[in-house]
Design an enzyme around this catalytic site. Structure first.
Site, PDB file in Angstrom:
ATOM      1  CB  SER A  46     101.672 130.487  46.322  1.00  0.00           C
ATOM      2  OG  SER A  46     102.625 129.722  47.029  1.00  0.00           O
ATOM      3  CD  GLU A  47     105.561 130.401  42.492  1.00  0.00           C
ATOM      4  OE1 GLU A  47     105.674 129.730  41.437  1.00  0.00           O
ATOM      5  OE2 GLU A  47     105.513 131.647  42.510  1.00  0.00           O
ATOM      6  CB  THR A  48     103.384 123.811  40.622  1.00  0.00           C
ATOM      7  OG1 THR A  48     102.111 123.730  41.265  1.00  0.00           O
ATOM      8  CG2 THR A  48     103.832 122.399  40.239  1.00  0.00           C
TER       9      THR A  48
END
Length: 272
Positions: A46-48
């Site tokens: 979902s996020e980096t």
């Protein structure tokens, strides 16, 4: 070839395979944005979070598999965890420079605390497409600059929602937070939530720190308390301790490392 340290962290949890997984990439210099986006798409989380040294502290950016975002709580927690736990950051406080302004993180015992801006909520008429996408009409609906926030009367309703992501993807906001009081859910929990962001390539986010910048002030007013315990009811689950201080919200959580490694990519311009 350019190389960078890569970590994967489960955030807002004390147990592996729960909470919200985030990738963290420690950079010495910034490559082009298209490289950052390609790495985030490759990670497919979902996020980096990407950080690089600044004159003071670090510059920090966040990418979903599809785009860069202005604020992400769990990936900030993951980045702070990596700096404290793996990269021997010597100071008690970390300063991050971001698209949402300067953010700070620090340790209190086993907790990492993050200071974020509170998000204003504006009441709105319930959009028919929001009801169609969630399947259950909320008690009330608010908007922020980024999201819809739908409030329900019972945590069981929040748990039971089976969203139509194709419908939600067509809404004029990036994400949809749904929330309810935690009465009868469990001792010590004040409110629960879920978060859907199909427009960002995240059908359901496991634990969404940034949404609590809006949810915590709402529940603080409604429950008449400034410190609240929140639970996100995704399949992985997660816990956030929220403290509201005027126009700022302190979000506290735990994090645990799942993976450490190294990535490399080739660039045409050696200075990139």
């Amino acid at each position: 070839m350019v190389k960078a340290a890569l970590f994967q962290v489960d955030a807002f949890t004390t147990r592996l395979f729960s909470g919200n997984p985030a990738a963290v990439v420690a950079l010495s210099a910034w490559p082009e944005g298209k490289v950052l986006q390609a790495i985030a798409a490759e990670n497919n989380l979902s996020e980096t979070a990407f950080f690089a040294p600044a004159a003071s502290g670090f510059d920090l950016r966040w990418f979903t598999p599809l785009c860069e975002v202005d604020l992400c709580g769990h990936a900030t927690l993951a980045a702070a965890h990596i700096l404290f736990r793996h990269l021997a950051w010597p100071d008690p406080v970390i300063e991050f420079h971001t698209r949402s302004g300067d953010l700070t993180a620090w340790r209190e015992g086993e907790w990492i605390v993050m200071d974020f801006p509170a998000t204003d909520l504006t009441p709105c008429t319930t959009p028919p497409w929001l009801v169609a996408g969630l399947g259950i009409k909320p008690r009330e609906v608010f908007v922020t600059a980024r999201d819809y926030v739908a409030i329900y009367d019972d945590h069981k309703i929040v748990f039971a929602i089976r969203p139509d992501h194709e419908v939600l993807r067509a809404l004029d906001r990036s994400g949809i937070a749904v929330s309810a009081p935690a009465d009868g859910f469990g001792e010590g929990v004040d409110f629960v939530s879920r978060f859907f962001a199909p427009r960002l390539g995240v059908p359901e986010d496991p634990v969404t720190g940034s949404a609590h910048c809006a949810l915590a002030p709402y529940w603080a007013r409604r429950l008449a308390k400034s410190v609240l315990s929140a639970r996100q009811l995704s399949s992985r689950g997660g816990e956030i301790l929220c403290s509201v201080h005027g126009d700022r919200v302190a979000l506290s959580g735990h994090a645990i490392t799942f993976l450490t490694g190294e990535i490399e990519w080739e660039v045409d311009d050696p200075s990139a």
